[in-house]
Design a protein around this motif. Structure first.
Motif, PDB file in Angstrom:
ATOM      1  N   GLY A  24      37.019  28.806  55.689  1.00  0.00           N
ATOM      2  CA  GLY A  24      38.407  29.035  56.062  1.00  0.00           C
ATOM      3  C   GLY A  24      39.009  27.762  56.622  1.00  0.00           C
ATOM      4  O   GLY A  24      38.328  26.952  57.232  1.00  0.00           O
ATOM      5  N   THR A  25      40.317  27.592  56.425  1.00  0.00           N
ATOM      6  CA  THR A  25      41.004  26.420  56.934  1.00  0.00           C
ATOM      7  C   THR A  25      42.201  26.865  57.750  1.00  0.00           C
ATOM      8  O   THR A  25      43.017  27.649  57.275  1.00  0.00           O
ATOM      9  CB  THR A  25      41.497  25.532  55.768  1.00  0.00           C
ATOM     10  N   ALA A  26      42.320  26.395  58.964  1.00  0.00           N
ATOM     11  CA  ALA A  26      43.455  26.765  59.803  1.00  0.00           C
ATOM     12  C   ALA A  26      44.734  26.184  59.225  1.00  0.00           C
ATOM     13  O   ALA A  26      44.763  25.066  58.710  1.00  0.00           O
ATOM     14  CB  ALA A  26      43.239  26.263  61.220  1.00  0.00           C
ATOM     15  N   VAL A  27      45.813  26.945  59.309  1.00  0.00           N
ATOM     16  CA  VAL A  27      47.099  26.464  58.828  1.00  0.00           C
ATOM     17  C   VAL A  27      47.700  25.565  59.901  1.00  0.00           C
ATOM     18  O   VAL A  27      47.906  25.987  61.033  1.00  0.00           O
ATOM     19  CB  VAL A  27      48.042  27.648  58.534  1.00  0.00           C
ATOM     20  N   THR A  28      47.978  24.331  59.567  1.00  0.00           N
ATOM     21  CA  THR A  28      48.528  23.358  60.501  1.00  0.00           C
ATOM     22  C   THR A  28      49.877  22.878  59.989  1.00  0.00           C
ATOM     23  O   THR A  28      50.218  23.053  58.820  1.00  0.00           O
ATOM     24  CB  THR A  28      47.580  22.145  60.630  1.00  0.00           C
ATOM     25  N   PRO A  29      50.660  22.237  60.823  1.00  0.00           N
ATOM     26  CA  PRO A  29      51.942  21.707  60.356  1.00  0.00           C
ATOM     27  C   PRO A  29      51.810  20.764  59.180  1.00  0.00           C
ATOM     28  O   PRO A  29      52.714  20.653  58.369  1.00  0.00           O
ATOM     29  CB  PRO A  29      52.494  20.991  61.592  1.00  0.00           C
ATOM     30  N   ALA A  30      50.658  20.064  59.088  1.00  0.00           N
ATOM     31  CA  ALA A  30      50.472  19.138  57.982  1.00  0.00           C
ATOM     32  C   ALA A  30      50.517  19.837  56.640  1.00  0.00           C
ATOM     33  O   ALA A  30      50.904  19.259  55.638  1.00  0.00           O
ATOM     34  CB  ALA A  30      49.146  18.394  58.141  1.00  0.00           C
ATOM     35  N   LEU A  31      50.111  21.107  56.614  1.00  0.00           N
ATOM     36  CA  LEU A  31      50.108  21.848  55.367  1.00  0.00           C
ATOM     37  C   LEU A  31      51.526  21.981  54.808  1.00  0.00           C
ATOM     38  O   LEU A  31      51.734  21.982  53.605  1.00  0.00           O
ATOM     39  CB  LEU A  31      49.499  23.233  55.575  1.00  0.00           C
ATOM     40  N   LYS A  32      52.514  22.112  55.668  1.00  0.00           N
ATOM     41  CA  LYS A  32      53.883  22.299  55.215  1.00  0.00           C
ATOM     42  C   LYS A  32      54.429  21.031  54.583  1.00  0.00           C
ATOM     43  O   LYS A  32      55.309  21.078  53.740  1.00  0.00           O
ATOM     44  CB  LYS A  32      54.759  22.723  56.391  1.00  0.00           C
ATOM     45  N   GLU A  33      53.948  19.868  55.030  1.00  0.00           N
ATOM     46  CA  GLU A  33      54.477  18.601  54.552  1.00  0.00           C
ATOM     47  C   GLU A  33      53.692  18.047  53.376  1.00  0.00           C
ATOM     48  O   GLU A  33      54.146  17.129  52.703  1.00  0.00           O
ATOM     49  CB  GLU A  33      54.460  17.575  55.696  1.00  0.00           C
ATOM     50  N   ALA A  34      52.523  18.583  53.118  1.00  0.00           N
ATOM     51  CA  ALA A  34      51.673  18.036  52.064  1.00  0.00           C
ATOM     52  C   ALA A  34      52.297  18.264  50.707  1.00  0.00           C
ATOM     53  O   ALA A  34      52.833  19.331  50.424  1.00  0.00           O
ATOM     54  CB  ALA A  34      50.285  18.682  52.123  1.00  0.00           C
ATOM     55  N   ARG A  35      52.233  17.259  49.860  1.00  0.00           N
ATOM     56  CA  ARG A  35      52.717  17.357  48.499  1.00  0.00           C
ATOM     57  C   ARG A  35      51.574  17.075  47.534  1.00  0.00           C
ATOM     58  O   ARG A  35      50.603  16.408  47.865  1.00  0.00           O
ATOM     59  CB  ARG A  35      53.849  16.360  48.239  1.00  0.00           C
ATOM     60  N   ILE A  36      51.719  17.584  46.336  1.00  0.00           N
ATOM     61  CA  ILE A  36      50.670  17.429  45.335  1.00  0.00           C
ATOM     62  C   ILE A  36      50.895  16.143  44.552  1.00  0.00           C
ATOM     63  O   ILE A  36      52.009  15.861  44.085  1.00  0.00           O
ATOM     64  CB  ILE A  36      50.651  18.630  44.379  1.00  0.00           C
ATOM     65  N   GLN A  37      49.842  15.353  44.422  1.00  0.00           N
ATOM     66  CA  GLN A  37      49.844  14.197  43.540  1.00  0.00           C
ATOM     67  C   GLN A  37      49.089  14.590  42.278  1.00  0.00           C
ATOM     68  O   GLN A  37      47.961  15.074  42.352  1.00  0.00           O
ATOM     69  CB  GLN A  37      49.142  13.005  44.181  1.00  0.00           C
TER      70      GLN A  37
END
Length: 439
Positions: free
Chosen positions: A20-33
């Motif tokens: 499992g991975t905790a949802v962090t603010p970084a997840l919202k900003e991450a974009r797919i390359q």
């Protein structure tokens, strides 16, 4: 290794361990390359700041690509992941991965075969070496294949009746190709030779039929792995006959007092707006009670009424060139006739109102966003998107696509499917289950 029985977005039937991975603010900003390499391998990365890195290598090697003389060979190939390779034994691979806390799973559906590695960033390099050997160094030694027989029998014996019904439903709807079972026949266990597996692997596990995705690290890791994989370079592009929907019926009598019935109409190919419309419709038809011990108020449940204990849920399965929209019903044998006819009338009549469609949209968005919280599921989803469409979208982008589908789009899609023949599969006590031409 795990087996994946149902394709997206019926959520895949899968049994595996996942971090499992905790949802962090970084997840919202991450974009797919994402990009396509000169070898025609699709690579994508989603660096979401997770401490666990997940790498998925997917191939167009699902059951639809099986030779007609070797049905079920994709199941055997999934189960063979982790056997002795050209560079290390089965025991050494398992021991070394355990020492560094890494985990490798193999799963699949009708289109794709997935190999997924989970490990922490500080052990990624070492884990990738063993992961590479498991994919491109397989030897399929005859005595190890013989030892796999109990595992294959367990895979088959542990299937739920609902999964068996949906597997048979594909056979009834498509006959060949997408109609191929995800599992080998018990009678064929032990009949697959090393040469057959090697030929299927060398013709299917090739760069031009491959996607590599990384969740929790940069795109460079995906490119590095693609360069390290020792895959045949002369593999032909995956080609199959154009899928045709036939409509039909398969029944399998088993012991018990319950009937499990799957009914469907043709859906749409993955990556199209129609596929999203059908996915919304499936959620609008119903997914069971929304709270534990609650009452199911979905259109399917309302149509069936108060007949006793039953469970019903809509489903949608989209593939590269076809799809299915329908429902799965489990009901006591005495009530099967009334229940399946009532549910089939809802499916054929497109009896969905604006409130149902709004609830279906919300449920689908929630499902997409929840699935992407699981790192392994998101890595495999990105790989499937790449092989289907050549691009990969984040969960937020997919949720926005769902919002863009109008009520008329949903109703038009379901109405267009209603003109086709129904397909049906039933497993269990079928004494009172009507035949498909009686629905």
């Amino acid at each position: 290794m795990a087996s994946k029985g149902l394709a997206q977005p019926l959520i895949r039937y899968i049994t595996k361990k996942s971090y499992g991975t905790a949802v962090t603010p970084a997840l919202k900003e991450a974009r797919i390359q994402c990009t396509v390499l000169p070898s025609c391998t699709f690579v994508a990365a989603l660096d979401n700041g997770s401490p666990v890195t997940r790498i998925t290598v997917a191939f167009k090697a699902g059951s639809r690509y099986e030779p007609v003389t070797e049905p079920g060979i994709s199941h055997v190939l999934r189960a063979a992941a982790g056997l002795t390779t050209a560079h290390c034994s089965q025991f050494l691979t398992a021991r070394q991965l355990a020492q560094i806390g890494a985990n490798v799973t193999a799963s699949g559906d009708r289109e794709f075969l997935y190999y997924t590695l989970e490990t922490t960033g500080d052990h990624l390099g070492e884990a990738m070496d063993y992961f590479n050997n498991m994919i491109s160094g397989q030897e399929f030694r005859p005595w190890e294949l013989s030892d796999m027989a109990p595992k294959l029998r367990y895979d088959i014996a542990s299937l739920s009746p609902q999964v068996r019904a949906v597997d048979l439903l594909h056979k009834a709807a498509f006959r060949r190709g997408l109609g191929n079972s995800l599992y080998c026949s018990p009678k064929r266990i032990g009949s697959y030779s090393s040469e057959s597996l090697q030929h299927y692997a060398s013709s299917s596990l090739t760069p031009n039929r491959c996607a590599i995705t990384v969740v929790g690290d940069c795109q460079d890791k995906a490119v590095l792995l693609s360069q390290a994989l020792r895959l045949p370079s002369s593999g032909a592009e995956a080609c199959t006959e154009k899928t045709q929907y036939y409509g039909g019926e398969h029944r399998k009598e088993t012991a018990g007092e319950v009937a499990h019935i799957a009914v469907a109409l043709p859906g749409a190919a993955s990556g199209t707006p129609q596929a999203l419309a059908f996915a919304i419709a499936a959620k609008a038809l119903g997914s069971g009670p929304v709270c534990k011990w609650g009452v199911d108020q979905s259109p399917l449940a309302r149509a069936i009424g108060n007949i006793g204990p039953f469970a019903v849920a809509g489903f949608n399965a989209s593939y590269s060139d076809a799809g299915l929209i329908g429902f799965v019903l489990s009901v006591p044998k005495d009530e099967a006739g009334v229940a399946v006819k009532a549910a089939a009338n809802v499916l054929k009549g497109a009896k969905l109102n604006a409130k149902d469609i709004k609830a279906g949209k919300a449920a689908l968005r929630n499902h997409i966003l929840t699935e992407f919280e699981n790192g392994t599921t998101s890595a495999e989803s990105l790989a499937a998107q790449g092989l289907y469409t050549g691009i990969a979208k984040t969960s937020a982008d997919l949720a926005n696509d769902v919002n863009a589908i109008s009520d008329n789009d949903v109703l038009s899609a379901v109405n267009s499917a209603a003109s086709f023949k129904l397909s049906m599969a039933a497993v269990g006590n079928l004494a009172f289950v009507p035949f498909v031409d009686e629905l």
